[in-house]
Write an enzyme that holds these catalytic residues in place. Structure first.
Site, mmCIF file in Angstrom:
data_model
loop_
_atom_site.group_PDB
_atom_site.id
_atom_site.type_symbol
_atom_site.label_atom_id
_atom_site.label_comp_id
_atom_site.label_asym_id
_atom_site.label_seq_id
_atom_site.Cartn_x
_atom_site.Cartn_y
_atom_site.Cartn_z
ATOM 1 C CG HIS A 155 -1.993 -0.965 1.279
ATOM 2 N ND1 HIS A 155 -2.216 -1.792 2.348
ATOM 3 C CD2 HIS A 155 -2.956 -1.274 0.363
ATOM 4 C CE1 HIS A 155 -3.260 -2.568 2.105
ATOM 5 N NE2 HIS A 155 -3.728 -2.281 0.912
ATOM 6 C CE LYS B 137 -13.094 -7.364 2.793
ATOM 7 N NZ LYS B 137 -11.849 -6.794 2.287
ATOM 8 N NE ARG C 239 -1.981 -7.798 -4.294
ATOM 9 C CZ ARG C 239 -2.791 -8.099 -3.297
ATOM 10 N NH1 ARG C 239 -2.338 -8.075 -2.070
ATOM 11 N NH2 ARG C 239 -4.042 -8.432 -3.511
ATOM 12 C CB SER D 199 -4.486 -6.363 4.453
ATOM 13 O OG SER D 199 -4.046 -5.121 3.981
#
Ligand code: PNS
Length: 182
Positions: A19, A43, A92, A130
């Site tokens: 990040h 979540k 990514r 994360s």
């Protein structure tokens, strides 16, 4: 330098080196970058929004054109409310592409004038997420190098509250310690 504001939305639970890498890259190409934390995620987060804001504040305090905010509801509505013209997202690996493409196209359907811009973080962070950071930390594994030091510290405090106490004792002045023990 692209004029106007771009938003970098996400959960940042917790912020990772990936990040941070993207924030640094984004802040170099956009006049203003607004890092925006989603407040009402489905979540159950590990860190509260206030804790995530505080970590991001420490990480971005030297970046003059980076601003922090939180948002609720549709991201495109929030982007409109702050006059952002672009959304920044990181990709990514190929595995990210499908979800990101779906999200970018849905956002375009909702708001055709908002452009999504994808950037790649440094390849050394290509496997960092994360979710995996939380998983490794919760199982007691090392996350050094995957997250900034301030996040590493917060993870330690969150998972082992005794650590905070231990740390406080370590930084306590000898005079105060003596007084407390007396
Ligand atoms: O870090 P994340 O969890 O991958 O970020 C996802 C996020 C917050 C960017 C996305 O879930 C989002 O924008 N949510 C807000 C609700 C919304 O606008 N949904 C429609 C997106 S297609």
């Amino acid at each position: 330098m692209i004029k106007g504001s771009a938003i970098y939305p996400g959960s940042f639970d917790p912020p990772t080196n990936g990040h941070l890498d993207l924030i640094q890259r984004g802040s170099k190409i956009f006049e203003e970058l607004v890092v925006a934390i989603l407040r009402n995620s489905e979540k159950t987060p590990m860190f509260s929004v206030a804790e995530r804001l505080e970590m991001l504040r420490v990480l971005t305090e030297d970046m003059k054109n980076v601003r922090l905010d939180t948002f609720d509801g549709l991201m495109v509505e929030y982007a409109k409310s702050i006059d952002a013209t672009c959304v920044l997202r990181g990709i990514r690996a190929i595995s990210d592409y499908e979800y990101e493409l779906q999200m970018a196209l849905m956002n375009r359907k909702l708001e055709p004038t908002l452009e999504t811009v994808f950037m790649m973080p440094a390849d050394k962070y290509s496997y960092v997420s994360s979710r995996l950071v939380r998983e490794v930390a919760q199982a007691g594994g090392p996350v050094k190098g995957l997250v900034p030091e301030v996040v590493e510290q917060k993870l330690r405090e969150k998972l082992d509250p005794a650590y905070k106490l231990h740390d406080a004792n370590l930084t306590e002045s000898p005079r105060r310690k003596k007084k407390r023990k007396a």
